[in-house]
Each structure stands twice: as C-alpha cells, then as structure tokens.
Design a protein around this motif. Structure first.
Motif, PDB file in Angstrom:
ATOM      1  N   ASP A  24       0.871  -1.180   0.000  1.00  0.00           N
ATOM      2  CA  ASP A  24       0.000   0.000   0.000  1.00  0.00           C
ATOM      3  C   ASP A  24       0.907   1.227   0.000  1.00  0.00           C
ATOM      4  O   ASP A  24       1.514   1.559   1.009  1.00  0.00           O
ATOM      5  CB  ASP A  24      -0.884  -0.081   1.253  1.00  0.00           C
ATOM      6  CG  ASP A  24      -1.764   1.136   1.473  1.00  0.00           C
ATOM      7  OD1 ASP A  24      -1.648   2.126   0.721  1.00  0.00           O
ATOM      8  OD2 ASP A  24      -2.566   1.104   2.417  1.00  0.00           O
ATOM      9  N   ASP A  65      -5.207  -1.644   4.264  1.00  0.00           N
ATOM     10  CA  ASP A  65      -6.101  -1.077   5.279  1.00  0.00           C
ATOM     11  C   ASP A  65      -7.403  -0.551   4.679  1.00  0.00           C
ATOM     12  O   ASP A  65      -8.349  -0.278   5.419  1.00  0.00           O
ATOM     13  CB  ASP A  65      -5.392   0.009   6.099  1.00  0.00           C
ATOM     14  CG  ASP A  65      -5.072   1.250   5.288  1.00  0.00           C
ATOM     15  OD1 ASP A  65      -4.997   1.143   4.045  1.00  0.00           O
ATOM     16  OD2 ASP A  65      -4.900   2.325   5.896  1.00  0.00           O
ATOM     17  N   GLY A  66      -7.470  -0.421   3.366  1.00  0.00           N
ATOM     18  CA  GLY A  66      -8.729  -0.043   2.722  1.00  0.00           C
ATOM     19  C   GLY A  66      -9.820  -1.078   2.968  1.00  0.00           C
ATOM     20  O   GLY A  66     -11.007  -0.772   2.924  1.00  0.00           O
ATOM     21  N   ASP A  90     -10.786   4.265   0.625  1.00  0.00           N
ATOM     22  CA  ASP A  90      -9.376   4.065   0.273  1.00  0.00           C
ATOM     23  C   ASP A  90      -9.303   2.945  -0.764  1.00  0.00           C
ATOM     24  O   ASP A  90     -10.293   2.262  -1.038  1.00  0.00           O
ATOM     25  CB  ASP A  90      -8.618   3.684   1.560  1.00  0.00           C
ATOM     26  CG  ASP A  90      -7.114   3.841   1.434  1.00  0.00           C
ATOM     27  OD1 ASP A  90      -6.614   4.221   0.353  1.00  0.00           O
ATOM     28  OD2 ASP A  90      -6.429   3.559   2.438  1.00  0.00           O
TER      29      ASP A  90
HETATM   30 CA    CA Z   1      -4.350   2.456   2.217  1.00  0.00          CA
END
Ligand code: CA
Length: 252
Positions: free
Chosen positions: A40, A199-200, A238
């Motif tokens: 990421d 983390d999206g 995200d």
């Molecule tokens: Ca991200």
C-alpha cells in the motif's frame, strides 16, 4: 498429525475504491514459488504507485530465486530479511534521485510458503490474517501510531478508530535508509486460509464481517470479490486489495 501434502491455491482482487482518484495499492504472487505480497503505497505525485510496484516487483524477483537453496525452511527468515533490505534500498535510492518521488514509501505484507510452513512478513499497517476452523485471527501487528498506543494500554480501540492520527504509520518500506521487518513463522494445517489485505479493507470492515465472508464455501475469487464489494459498500474511502491463499490437502 496428518501427513497429507498441501496444495496451495490463491485469488486476488484490487480496487480503487470510491473516493481516491488512483490506486496506489499493488499486489503480486507466485503459487509456484510460494510468494504472496500486498503493498500500500504513499507519497505525493505518483510516488505511492511507484513505491508499491517497486516493492512487489523486487520482492518477487529476489525471493523467486530462492528455490536453489538447500534447507529452505531454516534459511527463510534470512532470505526475507535480505530481500526486504534490498527492496528498501531500491525504493529509497529512487526517491533520492527523483524530486517528484521524494518521501515515497509503502507498506508490505507478505506470505512465504514452504510445504507445511509459512512466514508472514510485515512492515506497516497492511495485515495478514489466518482463518482456521471458521475462526479469523490476525497474525501481523500493525506498525501504526494508534495501534501501538492500544497495545500499550494508552488508548482504547474505539478511540483509535476515531483518532485523527489513525493514518500515521510507524514503519514503511523506502522512506528511510533502513527498515525493520517483522516475521511470524507458522505451521500450516490442511484447510487453513490466509488473507493478506491493505487497510482499505480493514478500515471499512470489522473482523467479524470479514470472518463471515471467509466462512462461506464459495470459490476463492468470489470470496475476494465479496470482501472488496462489502468494503466499497461501507464507504470505499481508500484503495482496497486482498489476496486469499488456501491450503488444501489432497484428501479434501
Ligand atoms: Ca491504504
């Protein structure tokens, strides 16, 4: 203990999400070499995309030459450390040479597989989970400011989710001349399912929801798609990436 040979299969999906203009996540894998990676990226201009794709390409290239080693299992942590060091240098030196890419970096979560053993690698706040007996367990620990405060008992999980500092990560690949890698070594059981994600996904979906999607019997690629669609439905703030790696035995 069962001695059945394990066969690994994988599926992956990445999606820009609903708010971001571009996708700075990158992923790559080789079932043949037992390498699975999600990165990421972050950094101005095109920096995030460049950093995450260098990380995936370099790690795949460096680690897929490892099959020449004798006794691979005992060497794996050192091979992973060496590959991370070289990849960190590749990103860092590129950012030093090009002003537009200055400060770029990326998270990296990876899974290396050798027969019945896996090594989860982590720098940053992408995650590796293991699903076993229909129960989801987070394997990696986030290198983020708020997660570290939670682990120290200085912040509750609810406070962490609301914190304006929740985006601050404490380790990244390529932002400094050195990086420290976490490695988690695990024994694999037939039926284990591993999830690597950015983390999206985990900002939008709690672990219970992820667990309920993974617990279904549908094909791996449709479970990946369902995770991504659920994250988009929950906001899609995200970029979203997930890889599923399944360890099946020849008996099942
Ligand atoms: Ca991200």
């Amino acid at each position: 203990m069962s001695t059945a040979v394990l066969h690994y299969t994988a599926a992956a999906v990445t999606d820009r999400g609903r708010k971001r203009p571009s996708n700075e996540d990158a992923f790559g894998f080789s079932v043949e070499h037992g390498i699975y990676l999600v990165c990421d990226g972050m950094g101005g201009a095109a920096g995030g995309e460049v950093a995450s794709s260098i990380a995936v390409d370099e790690m795949l290239r460096l680690l897929s030459s490892r099959s020449e080693c004798d006794d691979l299992a005992s060497q794996m942590p050192r091979l992973a450390e060496d590959a991370i060091r070289a990849t960190n240098e590749a990103i860092f030196s590129r950012s030093q040479r090009n002003l537009n890419l200055s400060g770029m970096g990326t998270t990296l979560v990876g899974l290396l597989v050798e027969e019945r053993r896996v090594w989860a690698l982590n720098v940053g706040d992408s995650r590796c989970y293991r699903m076993r007996e229909r129960r989801l367990e987070q394997i990696t620990l986030d290198h983020s400011l708020v997660e570290e405060q939670v682990r120290l008992g200085r912040m509750t999980r609810a406070e962490a989710l609301r914190s304006p500092l929740r985006n601050v990560i404490t380790r990244a690949l390529g932002t400094q001349s050195h990086v420290t890698l976490d490695i988690f070594e695990l024994e694999v059981e037939p039926g284990d399912l591993f999830l690597l994600c950015s983390d999206g996904l985990t900002r939008e979906l709690n672990d219970g929801l992820i667990e309920s999607v993974l617990a279904t019997d549908s094909a791996l690629d449709s479970r990946c798609t369902r995770l991504v669609e659920a994250a988009k439905k929950a906001g899609g703030h995200d970029n979203i990436t997930c890889i599923l790696v399944s360890a099946g035995s020849d008996k099942s």
